[in-house]
Write a protein that holds these residues in place. Structure first.
Motif, PDB file in Angstrom:
ATOM      1  N   ALA A  49       0.834  -1.203   0.000  1.00 54.20           N
ATOM      2  CA  ALA A  49       0.000   0.000   0.000  1.00 54.20           C
ATOM      3  C   ALA A  49       0.868   1.252   0.000  1.00 54.20           C
ATOM      4  O   ALA A  49       0.569   2.221  -0.703  1.00 54.20           O
ATOM      5  N   ARG A  50       1.942   1.239   0.773  1.00 58.74           N
ATOM      6  CA  ARG A  50       2.823   2.404   0.875  1.00 58.74           C
ATOM      7  C   ARG A  50       3.512   2.702  -0.462  1.00 58.74           C
ATOM      8  O   ARG A  50       3.708   3.858  -0.828  1.00 58.74           O
ATOM      9  N   CYS A  51       3.894   1.669  -1.172  1.00 65.16           N
ATOM     10  CA  CYS A  51       4.668   1.826  -2.412  1.00 65.16           C
ATOM     11  C   CYS A  51       3.803   1.766  -3.672  1.00 65.16           C
ATOM     12  O   CYS A  51       4.333   1.656  -4.776  1.00 65.16           O
ATOM     13  N   ALA A  52       2.484   1.842  -3.521  1.00 62.66           N
ATOM     14  CA  ALA A  52       1.580   1.696  -4.667  1.00 62.66           C
ATOM     15  C   ALA A  52       1.858   2.708  -5.771  1.00 62.66           C
ATOM     16  O   ALA A  52       1.754   2.382  -6.957  1.00 62.66           O
ATOM     17  N   ASN A  53       2.199   3.940  -5.417  1.00 62.36           N
ATOM     18  CA  ASN A  53       2.412   4.982  -6.423  1.00 62.36           C
ATOM     19  C   ASN A  53       3.883   5.276  -6.679  1.00 62.36           C
ATOM     20  O   ASN A  53       4.202   6.265  -7.343  1.00 62.36           O
ATOM     21  N   ALA A  54       4.780   4.458  -6.165  1.00 61.06           N
ATOM     22  CA  ALA A  54       6.213   4.730  -6.285  1.00 61.06           C
ATOM     23  C   ALA A  54       6.687   4.546  -7.721  1.00 61.06           C
ATOM     24  O   ALA A  54       6.221   3.655  -8.441  1.00 61.06           O
ATOM     25  N   GLY A  55       7.628   5.388  -8.140  1.00 56.40           N
ATOM     26  CA  GLY A  55       8.203   5.261  -9.474  1.00 56.40           C
ATOM     27  C   GLY A  55       9.069   4.022  -9.596  1.00 56.40           C
ATOM     28  O   GLY A  55       9.090   3.358 -10.622  1.00 56.40           O
ATOM     29  N   TYR A  56       9.810   3.712  -8.536  1.00 54.25           N
ATOM     30  CA  TYR A  56      10.665   2.521  -8.483  1.00 54.25           C
ATOM     31  C   TYR A  56      10.093   1.591  -7.422  1.00 54.25           C
ATOM     32  O   TYR A  56      10.571   1.525  -6.293  1.00 54.25           O
ATOM     33  N   LYS A  57       9.036   0.889  -7.791  1.00 55.47           N
ATOM     34  CA  LYS A  57       8.292   0.093  -6.824  1.00 55.47           C
ATOM     35  C   LYS A  57       9.135  -0.996  -6.170  1.00 55.47           C
ATOM     36  O   LYS A  57       9.029  -1.238  -4.977  1.00 55.47           O
ATOM     37  N   ASP A  58      10.002  -1.668  -6.951  1.00 56.09           N
ATOM     38  CA  ASP A  58      10.806  -2.747  -6.377  1.00 56.09           C
ATOM     39  C   ASP A  58      11.767  -2.206  -5.319  1.00 56.09           C
ATOM     40  O   ASP A  58      11.949  -2.815  -4.265  1.00 56.09           O
ATOM     41  N   ARG A  59      12.363  -1.060  -5.563  1.00 54.16           N
ATOM     42  CA  ARG A  59      13.274  -0.455  -4.589  1.00 54.16           C
ATOM     43  C   ARG A  59      12.493   0.009  -3.353  1.00 54.16           C
ATOM     44  O   ARG A  59      12.929  -0.183  -2.214  1.00 54.16           O
ATOM     45  N   CYS A  60      11.344   0.596  -3.570  1.00 58.19           N
ATOM     46  CA  CYS A  60      10.496   1.039  -2.463  1.00 58.19           C
ATOM     47  C   CYS A  60      10.095  -0.145  -1.589  1.00 58.19           C
ATOM     48  O   CYS A  60      10.169  -0.076  -0.364  1.00 58.19           O
ATOM     49  N   MET A  61       9.688  -1.241  -2.212  1.00 54.23           N
ATOM     50  CA  MET A  61       9.281  -2.437  -1.458  1.00 54.23           C
ATOM     51  C   MET A  61      10.449  -3.004  -0.662  1.00 54.23           C
ATOM     52  O   MET A  61      10.276  -3.454   0.470  1.00 54.23           O
ATOM     53  N   LYS A  62      11.642  -2.973  -1.241  1.00 51.66           N
ATOM     54  CA  LYS A  62      12.825  -3.506  -0.553  1.00 51.66           C
ATOM     55  C   LYS A  62      13.097  -2.724   0.722  1.00 51.66           C
ATOM     56  O   LYS A  62      13.208  -3.297   1.804  1.00 51.66           O
ATOM     57  N   TYR A  63      13.194  -1.404   0.596  1.00 43.70           N
ATOM     58  CA  TYR A  63      13.543  -0.594   1.763  1.00 43.70           C
ATOM     59  C   TYR A  63      12.397  -0.508   2.756  1.00 43.70           C
ATOM     60  O   TYR A  63      12.622  -0.489   3.969  1.00 43.70           O
ATOM     61  N   CYS A  64      11.188  -0.482   2.267  1.00 46.67           N
ATOM     62  CA  CYS A  64      10.044  -0.483   3.177  1.00 46.67           C
ATOM     63  C   CYS A  64      10.008  -1.795   3.962  1.00 46.67           C
ATOM     64  O   CYS A  64       9.740  -1.790   5.162  1.00 46.67           O
ATOM     65  N   GLY A  65      10.297  -2.914   3.298  1.00 47.91           N
ATOM     66  CA  GLY A  65      10.313  -4.211   3.984  1.00 47.91           C
ATOM     67  C   GLY A  65      11.387  -4.277   5.056  1.00 47.91           C
ATOM     68  O   GLY A  65      11.157  -4.812   6.143  1.00 47.91           O
ATOM     69  N   ILE A  66      12.562  -3.708   4.770  1.00 41.92           N
ATOM     70  CA  ILE A  66      13.639  -3.674   5.769  1.00 41.92           C
ATOM     71  C   ILE A  66      13.202  -2.854   6.974  1.00 41.92           C
ATOM     72  O   ILE A  66      13.345  -3.272   8.129  1.00 41.92           O
ATOM     73  N   CYS A  67      12.652  -1.678   6.710  1.00 41.42           N
ATOM     74  CA  CYS A  67      12.224  -0.788   7.796  1.00 41.42           C
ATOM     75  C   CYS A  67      11.071  -1.400   8.584  1.00 41.42           C
ATOM     76  O   CYS A  67      11.034  -1.316   9.813  1.00 41.42           O
ATOM     77  N   CYS A  68      10.138  -2.027   7.904  1.00 38.83           N
ATOM     78  CA  CYS A  68       8.997  -2.642   8.575  1.00 38.83           C
ATOM     79  C   CYS A  68       9.441  -3.780   9.480  1.00 38.83           C
ATOM     80  O   CYS A  68       8.960  -3.916  10.599  1.00 38.83           O
ATOM     81  N   ALA A  69      10.372  -4.591   9.005  1.00 36.49           N
ATOM     82  CA  ALA A  69      10.855  -5.712   9.814  1.00 36.49           C
ATOM     83  C   ALA A  69      11.547  -5.224  11.080  1.00 36.49           C
ATOM     84  O   ALA A  69      11.408  -5.828  12.144  1.00 36.49           O
ATOM     85  N   GLU A  70      12.277  -4.123  10.973  1.00 36.17           N
ATOM     86  CA  GLU A  70      12.986  -3.595  12.136  1.00 36.17           C
ATOM     87  C   GLU A  70      12.061  -2.809  13.058  1.00 36.17           C
ATOM     88  O   GLU A  70      12.180  -2.887  14.277  1.00 36.17           O
ATOM     89  N   CYS A  71      11.155  -2.020  12.497  1.00 40.77           N
ATOM     90  CA  CYS A  71      10.318  -1.121  13.291  1.00 40.77           C
ATOM     91  C   CYS A  71       8.960  -1.711  13.648  1.00 40.77           C
ATOM     92  O   CYS A  71       8.277  -1.202  14.539  1.00 40.77           O
ATOM     93  N   LYS A  72       8.524  -2.735  12.952  1.00 42.68           N
ATOM     94  CA  LYS A  72       7.221  -3.372  13.166  1.00 42.68           C
ATOM     95  C   LYS A  72       6.055  -2.429  12.895  1.00 42.68           C
ATOM     96  O   LYS A  72       4.984  -2.580  13.473  1.00 42.68           O
ATOM     97  N   CYS A  73       6.276  -1.422  12.055  1.00 44.31           N
ATOM     98  CA  CYS A  73       5.190  -0.528  11.671  1.00 44.31           C
ATOM     99  C   CYS A  73       5.535   0.148  10.350  1.00 44.31           C
ATOM    100  O   CYS A  73       6.697   0.242   9.977  1.00 44.31           O
ATOM    101  N   VAL A  74       4.484   0.581   9.654  1.00 48.03           N
ATOM    102  CA  VAL A  74       4.619   1.322   8.403  1.00 48.03           C
ATOM    103  C   VAL A  74       3.578   2.433   8.452  1.00 48.03           C
ATOM    104  O   VAL A  74       2.425   2.182   8.762  1.00 48.03           O
ATOM    105  N   PRO A  75       3.974   3.674   8.162  1.00 44.91           N
ATOM    106  CA  PRO A  75       2.994   4.767   8.158  1.00 44.91           C
ATOM    107  C   PRO A  75       1.910   4.548   7.112  1.00 44.91           C
ATOM    108  O   PRO A  75       2.142   3.931   6.080  1.00 44.91           O
ATOM    109  N   SER A  76       0.733   5.085   7.366  1.00 43.54           N
ATOM    110  CA  SER A  76      -0.369   4.941   6.419  1.00 43.54           C
ATOM    111  C   SER A  76      -0.156   5.864   5.226  1.00 43.54           C
ATOM    112  O   SER A  76       0.625   6.811   5.275  1.00 43.54           O
ATOM    113  N   GLY A  77      -0.845   5.575   4.153  1.00 43.86           N
ATOM    114  CA  GLY A  77      -0.759   6.404   2.955  1.00 43.86           C
ATOM    115  C   GLY A  77       0.432   6.043   2.096  1.00 43.86           C
ATOM    116  O   GLY A  77       1.229   5.156   2.419  1.00 43.86           O
ATOM    117  N   THR A  78       0.547   6.746   0.972  1.00 38.05           N
ATOM    118  CA  THR A  78       1.628   6.470   0.041  1.00 38.05           C
ATOM    119  C   THR A  78       2.802   7.421   0.214  1.00 38.05           C
ATOM    120  O   THR A  78       3.864   7.212  -0.364  1.00 38.05           O
TER     121      THR A  78
END
Length: 101
Positions: free
Chosen positions: A49-78
């Motif tokens: 959901a966070r990376c839905a509008n990203a220009g580089y979706k694969d890169r966004c998903m990679k870094y978001c996944g790293i941050c989510c695994a460490e922080c256990k949360c992801v902000p709402s919205g894109t």
């Protein structure tokens, strides 16, 4: 008679070797089976959901996944809303820029 005996021994040898191969195979795993962690599916959904509008979706998903695994949360919205998750907001890369999208 010798032909019958040699044929019988040959068949017994072949059949016994097939049983030997099946018993020499690796034993099935013992202990609890590991299921995918609920955090992984949570992170995939939230980062998708966070990376839905990203220009580089694969890169966004990679870094978001790293941050989510460490922080256990992801902000709402894109984009933005990083105040919802201070750990996500405060992660920096080696250059001092925000690591999490």
């Amino acid at each position: 008679m010798k032909l019958l005996l040699s044929t019988f021994l040959l068949i017994v040898l072949i059949v016994s070797s097939s049983f030997l191969q099946s018993t020499m195979a690796a034993p099935p795993p013992t202990g609890p089976l590991t299921a995918p962690s609920p955090t992984a599916s949570y992170c995939e959904l939230k980062c998708g959901a966070r990376c839905a509008n990203a220009g580089y979706k694969d890169r966004c998903m990679k870094y978001c996944g790293i941050c989510c695994a460490e922080c256990k949360c992801v902000p709402s919205g894109t984009y933005g809303n990083k105040s919802e998750c201070p750990c996500y907001r405060d992660k920096k890369n080696s250059k001092g820029n925000p690591k999490c999208p």
